[in-house]
Design an enzyme around this catalytic site. Structure first.
Site, PDB file in Angstrom:
ATOM      1  N   ASN A  87       0.805  -1.223   0.000  1.00 59.46           N
ATOM      2  CA  ASN A  87       0.000   0.000   0.000  1.00 59.46           C
ATOM      3  C   ASN A  87       0.841   1.279   0.000  1.00 59.46           C
ATOM      4  O   ASN A  87       0.369   2.333  -0.419  1.00 59.46           O
ATOM      5  CB  ASN A  87      -0.913  -0.030   1.243  1.00 59.46           C
ATOM      6  CG  ASN A  87      -1.533   1.303   1.546  1.00 59.46           C
ATOM      7  OD1 ASN A  87      -2.483   1.725   0.878  1.00 59.46           O
ATOM      8  ND2 ASN A  87      -0.989   2.025   2.526  1.00 59.46           N
ATOM      9  N   SER A 142      -4.246   2.622  -8.340  1.00 62.97           N
ATOM     10  CA  SER A 142      -4.983   3.901  -8.295  1.00 62.97           C
ATOM     11  C   SER A 142      -5.812   4.001  -9.569  1.00 62.97           C
ATOM     12  O   SER A 142      -5.531   3.300 -10.553  1.00 62.97           O
ATOM     13  CB  SER A 142      -3.950   5.038  -8.267  1.00 62.97           C
ATOM     14  OG  SER A 142      -4.579   6.286  -8.480  1.00 62.97           O
ATOM     15  N   TYR A 156       3.925   9.296 -11.066  1.00 60.64           N
ATOM     16  CA  TYR A 156       2.872   8.643 -10.279  1.00 60.64           C
ATOM     17  C   TYR A 156       2.007   7.762 -11.185  1.00 60.64           C
ATOM     18  O   TYR A 156       1.749   6.596 -10.894  1.00 60.64           O
ATOM     19  CB  TYR A 156       2.030   9.706  -9.561  1.00 60.64           C
ATOM     20  CG  TYR A 156       0.998   9.114  -8.629  1.00 60.64           C
ATOM     21  CD1 TYR A 156       1.380   8.415  -7.486  1.00 60.64           C
ATOM     22  CD2 TYR A 156      -0.366   9.245  -8.891  1.00 60.64           C
ATOM     23  CE1 TYR A 156       0.430   7.866  -6.627  1.00 60.64           C
ATOM     24  CE2 TYR A 156      -1.313   8.702  -8.035  1.00 60.64           C
ATOM     25  CZ  TYR A 156      -0.911   8.013  -6.907  1.00 60.64           C
ATOM     26  OH  TYR A 156      -1.853   7.460  -6.064  1.00 60.64           O
ATOM     27  N   LYS A 160       1.763   3.684 -11.009  1.00 59.95           N
ATOM     28  CA  LYS A 160       0.491   3.007 -10.712  1.00 59.95           C
ATOM     29  C   LYS A 160       0.061   2.109 -11.874  1.00 59.95           C
ATOM     30  O   LYS A 160      -0.561   1.058 -11.647  1.00 59.95           O
ATOM     31  CB  LYS A 160      -0.588   4.032 -10.355  1.00 59.95           C
ATOM     32  CG  LYS A 160      -0.322   4.760  -9.025  1.00 59.95           C
ATOM     33  CD  LYS A 160      -0.123   3.802  -7.860  1.00 59.95           C
ATOM     34  CE  LYS A 160      -0.163   4.475  -6.508  1.00 59.95           C
ATOM     35  NZ  LYS A 160       0.209   3.552  -5.410  1.00 59.95           N
TER      36      LYS A 160
END
Ligand SMILES: NC(=O)c1ccc[n+]([C@@H]2O[C@H](COP(=O)([O-])OP(=O)(O)OC[C@H]3O[C@@H](n4cnc5c(N)ncnc54)[C@H](O)[C@@H]3O)[C@@H](O)[C@H]2O)c1
Length: 252
Positions: A87, A142, A156, A160
Site C-alpha cells: 500500500n 490507483s 505517479y 500506478k
C-alpha cells in the site's frame, strides 16, 4: 456477513495513515496477526492503538535489505506471510511539473516507493508463501493506474500503471503455487495529509464537480479500500487472481 481472519498473518506497508492504517485495523479487528510498516513511527503507534496487538516497524521501504530483514523477522516470529498488502506510495509531497522541468530525482523517488518497494516486498515474501502453498498479495494501485492522473505527475501515473502490470504478471507466475495477486484502484479519497491537500486545492466549486462526476454522489472513506482488500484476502476471492478492482464511487 463478516470476514474472519483469525490467526492469519497479514503484512501491510504504508500503514501509518489513510488506507494502510484503516486496512491494518480492519484485519486486526477480525483476528489477524498484523505486521505494519511505514517510515512514520508516530502514525504507526496511532494505527496500533486500542486494538489487539499490531506489530509495527518503522523502516524505509526503499532499503531493500531492510525489507528482506523485516520479512525474515515476521517469518521467524509468526511463520510465512499469508496476506501481503503493498500500500505504501503516494506522490510524496511532489506536485505537477511540465515534463521538460520534471526532475529525474522526483521520478526516481516516486517509482521507488510506489513500484520498486512492492517488487522488493513480493520478492521477500514469496518464498515463504510458496513453502506454505498459499498466499494472497493485494497491491494498491490507483485510478491513475488505469488512466491519466488528476495530479498530472508523470511518475505517479507510470508507477500506478506499473503496479497493475506487476499484478497481472505475478498472478500468472504465482498462481500454480496457490498464491493470488490482485490490485485495488482507489479513486481520490481525502484520507491522508497529501490527498487532503489535493482535495482542498480544488476549492468548493471543483469539489462539487468531482462529486457530481461520481455515480454515488459522495466521496468515500479509507474503510472502503480496506473492504476491497479484505475481499481479495478472504476465501470469497479464492478463484480470483490478476484482477483490478476500482473503488471510486462510480467514477466515469
Ligand atoms: N488517497 C487517495 O486518494 C488515493 C487514491 C488512489 C491511490 N492511492 C494510493 O493508496 C496508497 C495509500 O495512500 P493514502 O492516501 O492512504 O496515504 P499516503 O499517500 O499519505 O501514504 C501512504 C503511506 O506510505 C508511507 N511511505 C511513503 N514512503 C515510504 C517509504 N519509503 N517507506 C515506508 N513507508 C513509506 C507514508 O509514510 C504513508 O504513511 C498509496 O499507494 C496511494 O498512492 C491513494
Amino acid at each position: 456477513m463478516d470476514l474472519d481472519f483469525n490467526g492469519r498473518i497479514v503484512a501491510i506497508t504504508g500503514a501509518a495513515t489513510g488506507f494502510g492504517q484503516a486496512t491494518a485495523r480492519a484485519f486486526a479487528r477480525r483476528g489477524a496477526r498484523v505486521f505494519a510498516v511505514d517510515l512514520d513511527a508516530t502514525g504507526l503507534a496511532e494505527t496500533a492503538s486500542g486494538l489487539p496487538p499490531i506489530r509495527s516497524t518503522a523502516l524505509d521501504l526503499t532499503d531493500h535489505e531492510a525489507v528482506a530483514g523485516w520479512v525474515r523477522g515476521i517469518e521467524a516470529e509468526a511463520g510465512p506471510i499469508g496476506v501481503l498488502v503493498n500500500n505504501a506510495g503516494g506522490v510524496l509531497g511532489r506536485s505537477f511539473a511540465p515534463i521538460e522541468e520534471a526532475s529525474y530525482a522526483d521520478w526516481r523517488a516516486i517509482l521507488d516507493v510506489n513500484l520498486d518497494a512492492a517488487f522488493a516486498m513480493v520478492k521477500a515474501a514469496t518464498p515463504g508463501m510458496k513453502r506454505a502453498g498459499t498466499g494472497r498479495i493485494v497491491n494498491i494501485s490507483s485510478g491513475a493506474g488505469l488512466r491519466a492522473s488528476r495530479t498530472g505527475i508523470q511518475a505517479y501515473t507510470s508507477a500506478k500503471h506499473g503496479m497493475i502490470g506487476l499484478t497481472r504478471q505475478l498472478a500468472q507466475e504465482l498462481g500454480p503455487f496457490g498464491i493470488t495477486v490482485n490490485a485495488v484502484a482507489p479513486g481520490l479519497l481525502a484520507v491522508s495529509p497529501g490527498t487532503r491537500k489535493q482535495w482542498d486545492s480544488y476549492g468548493a466549486e471543483g469539489q462539487k464537480r468531482v462529486i457530481e462526476g461520481l455515480a454515488l454522489r459522495r466521496t468515500g472513506e479509507a474503510e472502503d479500500i480496506a473492504k476491497a482488500v479484505m475481499f481479495f484476502a478472504s476465501n470469497l476471492a479464492d478463484y480470483v487472481t490478476g484482477q483490478v478492482l476500482p473503488v471510486n464511487g462510480g467514477s466515469f
